[in-house]
Design a protein around this motif. Structure first.
Motif, PDB file in Angstrom:
ATOM      1  N   THR A 182      23.401 -12.132  84.256  1.00  0.00           N
ATOM      2  CA  THR A 182      23.333 -12.666  82.898  1.00  0.00           C
ATOM      3  C   THR A 182      24.618 -12.349  82.142  1.00  0.00           C
ATOM      4  O   THR A 182      25.076 -11.209  82.102  1.00  0.00           O
ATOM      5  CB  THR A 182      22.134 -12.074  82.151  1.00  0.00           C
ATOM      6  OG1 THR A 182      20.927 -12.365  82.874  1.00  0.00           O
ATOM      7  CG2 THR A 182      22.036 -12.652  80.753  1.00  0.00           C
ATOM      8  N   VAL A 183      25.197 -13.389  81.527  1.00  0.00           N
ATOM      9  CA  VAL A 183      26.462 -13.237  80.786  1.00  0.00           C
ATOM     10  C   VAL A 183      26.154 -12.832  79.353  1.00  0.00           C
ATOM     11  O   VAL A 183      25.197 -13.326  78.743  1.00  0.00           O
ATOM     12  CB  VAL A 183      27.261 -14.555  80.831  1.00  0.00           C
ATOM     13  CG1 VAL A 183      28.526 -14.453  79.991  1.00  0.00           C
ATOM     14  CG2 VAL A 183      27.609 -14.905  82.282  1.00  0.00           C
ATOM     15  N   ARG A 184      26.989 -11.941  78.810  1.00  0.00           N
ATOM     16  CA  ARG A 184      26.791 -11.425  77.455  1.00  0.00           C
ATOM     17  C   ARG A 184      28.096 -11.511  76.678  1.00  0.00           C
ATOM     18  O   ARG A 184      29.175 -11.591  77.266  1.00  0.00           O
ATOM     19  CB  ARG A 184      26.309  -9.979  77.518  1.00  0.00           C
ATOM     20  CG  ARG A 184      25.015  -9.824  78.307  1.00  0.00           C
ATOM     21  CD  ARG A 184      24.724  -8.374  78.607  1.00  0.00           C
ATOM     22  NE  ARG A 184      23.552  -8.270  79.488  1.00  0.00           N
ATOM     23  CZ  ARG A 184      23.597  -8.362  80.799  1.00  0.00           C
ATOM     24  NH1 ARG A 184      24.767  -8.563  81.410  1.00  0.00           N
ATOM     25  NH2 ARG A 184      22.500  -8.271  81.521  1.00  0.00           N
ATOM     26  N   PRO A 185      28.018 -11.485  75.351  1.00  0.00           N
ATOM     27  CA  PRO A 185      29.265 -11.456  74.567  1.00  0.00           C
ATOM     28  C   PRO A 185      30.151 -10.289  74.992  1.00  0.00           C
ATOM     29  O   PRO A 185      29.677  -9.179  75.198  1.00  0.00           O
ATOM     30  CB  PRO A 185      28.760 -11.274  73.132  1.00  0.00           C
ATOM     31  CG  PRO A 185      27.389 -11.881  73.136  1.00  0.00           C
ATOM     32  CD  PRO A 185      26.829 -11.551  74.482  1.00  0.00           C
ATOM     33  N   GLY A 186      31.428 -10.569  75.157  1.00  0.00           N
ATOM     34  CA  GLY A 186      32.364  -9.552  75.603  1.00  0.00           C
ATOM     35  C   GLY A 186      32.652  -9.603  77.084  1.00  0.00           C
ATOM     36  O   GLY A 186      33.630  -9.012  77.543  1.00  0.00           O
ATOM     37  N   ASP A 187      31.794 -10.286  77.870  1.00  0.00           N
ATOM     38  CA  ASP A 187      32.057 -10.410  79.300  1.00  0.00           C
ATOM     39  C   ASP A 187      33.290 -11.287  79.547  1.00  0.00           C
ATOM     40  O   ASP A 187      33.700 -12.081  78.687  1.00  0.00           O
ATOM     41  CB  ASP A 187      30.860 -11.026  80.017  1.00  0.00           C
ATOM     42  CG  ASP A 187      29.758 -10.003  80.274  1.00  0.00           C
ATOM     43  OD1 ASP A 187      30.004  -8.808  80.026  1.00  0.00           O
ATOM     44  OD2 ASP A 187      28.661 -10.405  80.702  1.00  0.00           O
ATOM     45  N   THR A 188      33.829 -11.109  80.735  1.00  0.00           N
ATOM     46  CA  THR A 188      34.974 -11.930  81.139  1.00  0.00           C
ATOM     47  C   THR A 188      34.578 -12.774  82.339  1.00  0.00           C
ATOM     48  O   THR A 188      33.972 -12.276  83.288  1.00  0.00           O
ATOM     49  CB  THR A 188      36.180 -11.045  81.502  1.00  0.00           C
ATOM     50  OG1 THR A 188      36.533 -10.253  80.374  1.00  0.00           O
ATOM     51  CG2 THR A 188      37.376 -11.911  81.896  1.00  0.00           C
ATOM     52  N   LEU A 189      34.920 -14.072  82.282  1.00  0.00           N
ATOM     53  CA  LEU A 189      34.586 -14.992  83.359  1.00  0.00           C
ATOM     54  C   LEU A 189      35.853 -15.491  84.047  1.00  0.00           C
ATOM     55  O   LEU A 189      36.916 -15.582  83.425  1.00  0.00           O
ATOM     56  CB  LEU A 189      33.799 -16.192  82.816  1.00  0.00           C
ATOM     57  CG  LEU A 189      32.494 -15.871  82.068  1.00  0.00           C
ATOM     58  CD1 LEU A 189      31.879 -17.170  81.545  1.00  0.00           C
ATOM     59  CD2 LEU A 189      31.518 -15.134  82.968  1.00  0.00           C
ATOM     60  N   GLY A 190      35.696 -15.801  85.323  1.00  0.00           N
ATOM     61  CA  GLY A 190      36.774 -16.448  86.066  1.00  0.00           C
ATOM     62  C   GLY A 190      36.320 -17.841  86.491  1.00  0.00           C
ATOM     63  O   GLY A 190      35.265 -17.974  87.109  1.00  0.00           O
ATOM     64  N   LEU A 191      37.113 -18.880  86.154  1.00  0.00           N
ATOM     65  CA  LEU A 191      36.736 -20.271  86.454  1.00  0.00           C
ATOM     66  C   LEU A 191      37.741 -20.887  87.423  1.00  0.00           C
ATOM     67  O   LEU A 191      38.963 -20.675  87.284  1.00  0.00           O
ATOM     68  CB  LEU A 191      36.693 -21.115  85.178  1.00  0.00           C
ATOM     69  CG  LEU A 191      35.445 -20.993  84.270  1.00  0.00           C
ATOM     70  CD1 LEU A 191      35.334 -19.614  83.657  1.00  0.00           C
ATOM     71  CD2 LEU A 191      35.488 -22.059  83.196  1.00  0.00           C
ATOM     72  N   SER A 217      43.514 -28.349  91.980  1.00  0.00           N
ATOM     73  CA  SER A 217      42.641 -27.282  91.480  1.00  0.00           C
ATOM     74  C   SER A 217      43.320 -26.533  90.344  1.00  0.00           C
ATOM     75  O   SER A 217      44.549 -26.481  90.254  1.00  0.00           O
ATOM     76  CB  SER A 217      42.283 -26.307  92.612  1.00  0.00           C
ATOM     77  OG  SER A 217      43.452 -25.635  93.073  1.00  0.00           O
ATOM     78  N   THR A 218      42.492 -25.971  89.500  1.00  0.00           N
ATOM     79  CA  THR A 218      42.990 -25.212  88.357  1.00  0.00           C
ATOM     80  C   THR A 218      42.205 -23.909  88.237  1.00  0.00           C
ATOM     81  O   THR A 218      40.964 -23.919  88.287  1.00  0.00           O
ATOM     82  CB  THR A 218      42.819 -26.004  87.050  1.00  0.00           C
ATOM     83  OG1 THR A 218      43.521 -27.255  87.180  1.00  0.00           O
ATOM     84  CG2 THR A 218      43.371 -25.222  85.868  1.00  0.00           C
ATOM     85  N   ALA A 219      42.912 -22.800  88.085  1.00  0.00           N
ATOM     86  CA  ALA A 219      42.272 -21.485  87.909  1.00  0.00           C
ATOM     87  C   ALA A 219      42.375 -21.057  86.453  1.00  0.00           C
ATOM     88  O   ALA A 219      43.470 -21.016  85.891  1.00  0.00           O
ATOM     89  CB  ALA A 219      42.931 -20.455  88.821  1.00  0.00           C
ATOM     90  N   LEU A 220      41.244 -20.787  85.851  1.00  0.00           N
ATOM     91  CA  LEU A 220      41.207 -20.239  84.493  1.00  0.00           C
ATOM     92  C   LEU A 220      40.687 -18.801  84.605  1.00  0.00           C
ATOM     93  O   LEU A 220      39.486 -18.550  84.706  1.00  0.00           O
ATOM     94  CB  LEU A 220      40.286 -21.076  83.595  1.00  0.00           C
ATOM     95  CG  LEU A 220      40.660 -22.549  83.447  1.00  0.00           C
ATOM     96  CD1 LEU A 220      39.619 -23.269  82.586  1.00  0.00           C
ATOM     97  CD2 LEU A 220      42.040 -22.669  82.821  1.00  0.00           C
ATOM     98  N   GLN A 221      41.611 -17.877  84.618  1.00  0.00           N
ATOM     99  CA  GLN A 221      41.252 -16.476  84.817  1.00  0.00           C
ATOM    100  C   GLN A 221      41.062 -15.754  83.483  1.00  0.00           C
ATOM    101  O   GLN A 221      41.701 -16.081  82.489  1.00  0.00           O
ATOM    102  CB  GLN A 221      42.335 -15.767  85.641  1.00  0.00           C
ATOM    103  CG  GLN A 221      42.526 -16.374  87.028  1.00  0.00           C
ATOM    104  CD  GLN A 221      43.635 -15.685  87.801  1.00  0.00           C
ATOM    105  OE1 GLN A 221      44.387 -14.877  87.256  1.00  0.00           O
ATOM    106  NE2 GLN A 221      43.725 -16.001  89.076  1.00  0.00           N
ATOM    107  N   GLU A 222      40.160 -14.792  83.500  1.00  0.00           N
ATOM    108  CA  GLU A 222      39.907 -13.929  82.343  1.00  0.00           C
ATOM    109  C   GLU A 222      39.604 -14.726  81.072  1.00  0.00           C
ATOM    110  O   GLU A 222      40.262 -14.584  80.038  1.00  0.00           O
ATOM    111  CB  GLU A 222      41.083 -12.973  82.115  1.00  0.00           C
ATOM    112  CG  GLU A 222      41.297 -12.016  83.281  1.00  0.00           C
ATOM    113  CD  GLU A 222      42.372 -10.989  82.963  1.00  0.00           C
ATOM    114  OE1 GLU A 222      42.931 -11.026  81.855  1.00  0.00           O
ATOM    115  OE2 GLU A 222      42.637 -10.145  83.831  1.00  0.00           O
ATOM    116  N   VAL A 223      38.622 -15.578  81.180  1.00  0.00           N
ATOM    117  CA  VAL A 223      38.108 -16.291  80.014  1.00  0.00           C
ATOM    118  C   VAL A 223      37.042 -15.402  79.374  1.00  0.00           C
ATOM    119  O   VAL A 223      35.969 -15.198  79.954  1.00  0.00           O
ATOM    120  CB  VAL A 223      37.518 -17.653  80.402  1.00  0.00           C
ATOM    121  CG1 VAL A 223      36.958 -18.367  79.182  1.00  0.00           C
ATOM    122  CG2 VAL A 223      38.569 -18.501  81.108  1.00  0.00           C
TER     123      VAL A 223
END
Length: 375
Positions: free
Chosen positions: A82-91, A109-115
Motif C-alpha cells: 500500500t502506497v502512502r504520502p511520502g513514499d517514493t515510486l519508480g515508473l 521506453s522512459t524511466a521516471l525514477q524517484e517520483v
C-alpha cells in the motif's frame, strides 16, 4: 562548704546524663512504634494503620494497568504494497511506437525514477496528469496510468515499483540495539518484528517495558507479556513511536535494616520479605521484628477494600507486619511492595534502654578517669 573530688565527679556525670536525656538527645533511626500509632486516624492523625493478615494481603492485590487498548490490538496488518504520502515510486513506461510521447529519439521506453507521493497522496505523470497514489497498490497505480496514456499512445506498457521512502516509517528509541527511523516493510509489519529489526532489546527482559505512541493513544506493556501473549504483537502504522525503557518503579528502605537506600524493582513484583532481603535484612542488633511498617498512598478502590468503605481519593495507609506472629513470615512473603512505598523497620525497645544506660554510664566512666588522673 566543700565537696570531695569523687562526689563532685559523680555529681557532674549525673547532671550531664540528665541533661542529655531531658533534651531527648539519644540517637535513633526513626520514630518508635508508639509514635507511628499516634499518627493514626483513630488518634486524630491522617493515616490509616492496618495490621497485615491474609485478608489484607488479598485486598491489596493490585496490578498496575499495563496493556494496549482494543483499538491498538484490533488494527489490521497493513498491506506491504500500500502506497502512502511520502513514499517514493519508480515508473517505467514502454510505448509501442518509434516516436512516443515520453521516450527520446531511438528509444521506446522512459524511466521516471524517484517520483515522490506528495502530502495529499498524489503523483504527477506527464500526459497522464495528477494521479491518486496514496491508498492504492503499485498494481492499481499501474492500471490508472495505463488507462490515462492509452488515449494518447497505442498499447502503453507501465511498470510501477514502490521504492524506499519516508511515508510508512516508525521511530524506535530507548534500550534497543540501534535507535532510529525504520520503514514498515513486509517482514517488519508487527511490533516484535520491528524490535528485532532494530537490533533487539538490550535491557533485562523481566523489567523492560515497551510503550507504543500512536497519535493521541499510548499503550505500555511488559516485554515478557509481548512474547507470551500473541495478541499484543500489534500491527504497526506510519508515524508510530516505540519507546523501550527499564522499569522506573522503586521503594525506599529505612530504619533498622541492613541498608537505608532507594531500591529499584528488579522484577515485576516484589514481596515485603524480598524487599527486606534486598537491603540486607533486619539489623540484628537494632531491629524489632514486630514493628515493620509499609507507608503507602493507596489507590481509593484498594483502600476501600481494606477498610470496608468508599473513598474518592488516595488514602495514606500504614501497613504493619509482625514477623513473630503466627503465619507472619508467610504473610510478609505474600504482601506485595508497590511503587513509591517506604519500608520502615523500628528499633527494638531494649535498644533505647541500652542507649540510656550508655548515656549515663559513659559520663560516669569519663569522670572516674578524670578523678584517677588527679589523684
Amino acid at each position: 562548704m566543700t565537696f570531695s573530688t569523687r562526689p563532685r565527679a559523680r555529681w557532674v556525670a549525673l547532671c550531664v546524663s540528665a541533661s542529655m536525656l531531658a533534651g531527648c538527645g539519644l540517637p535513633r533511626t526513626g520514630p518508635t512504634k508508639n509514635e507511628i500509632f499516634a499518627g493514626s486516624v483513630q488518634k486524630q492523625g491522617n493515616a490509616f494503620i492496618v495490621s497485615v493478615d491474609d485478608s489484607v494481603t488479598r485486598a491489596t492485590e493490585y496490578v498496575p494497568p499495563l496493556g494496549f487498548s482494543s483499538g491498538l490490538i484490533n488494527a489490521a496488518v497493513l498491506g506491504s504494497d500500500t502506497v502512502r504520502p511520502g513514499d517514493t515510486l519508480g515508473l517505467m513506461i514502454w510505448e509501442n511506437v518509434d516516436d512516443g510521447l515520453l521516450a527520446t529519439a531511438g528509444a521506446n521506453s522512459t524511466a521516471l525514477q524517484e517520483v515522490q507521493v506528495d502530502g495529499d497522496g498524489f503523483i504527477f505523470v506527464p500526459y497522464a496528469g495528477r494521479i491518486r497514489a496514496a491508498g492504492n497498490t503499485p498494481e492499481a497505480i499501474r492500471r490508472i496510468i495505463t488507462e490515462k496514456l492509452e488515449a494518447q499512445t497505442p498499447d502503453p506498457q507501465v511498470m510501477v515499483q514502490r521504492m524506499a521512502g519516508d511515508g510508512a516509517t516508525v521511530s524506535l528509541i530507548g534500550g534497543i540495539g540501534a535507535q532510529g527511523v525504520y520503514p514498515i516493510e513486509r517482514p517488519t509489519r508487527t511490533l516484535t518484528a520491528m524490535l528485532a529489526r532494530a537490533g533487539g532489546i538490550t535491557l533485562p527482559p523481566d523489567i523492560t517495558q515497551v510503550t507504543l505512541i500512536r497519535g493521541a493513544h499510548t499503550g505500555t506493556i511488559w516485554l515478557v507479556d509481548l512474547y507470551e501473549n500473541p495478541s499484543l504483537d500489534i500491527a504497526l502504522r506510519a508515524g508510530d513511536r516505540i519507546l523501550v525503557e527499564e522499569d522506573e518503579r522503586f521503594y525506599t528502605a529505612i530504619g533498622a535494616t541492613g541498608a537505608q537506600v532507594k531500591v529499584p524493582f528488579e522484577t515485576q513484583s516484589v514481596s515485603a520479605i524480598e524487599a527486606l532481603a534486598t537491603v540486607g535484612g533486619l539489623n540484628t542488633s537494632l531491629a524489632d521484628p514486630t514493628g515493620i511498617f509499609v507507608f503507602r498512598d493507596e489507590e481509593p478502590q484498594v483502600a476501600g477494600r481494606v477498610l470496608g468503605r468508599e473513598f474518592s481519593d488516595e488514602q495514606r495507609m500504614v501497613y504493619v507486619l509482625d514477623l513473630t506472629s503466627p503465619n507472619g513470615v508467610f504473610v510478609a512473603r505474600d504482601f506485595d511492595i508497590r511503587d513509591g512505598d517506604t519500608v520502615y523497620v523500628t528499633e527494638a525497645p531494649y535498644t533505647q534502654f541500652q542507649k540510656i544506660l550508655q548515656a549515663i554510664v559513659a559520663p560516669v566512666g569519663t569522670a572516674a578517669s578524670l578523678q584517677s588522673l588527679t589523684e
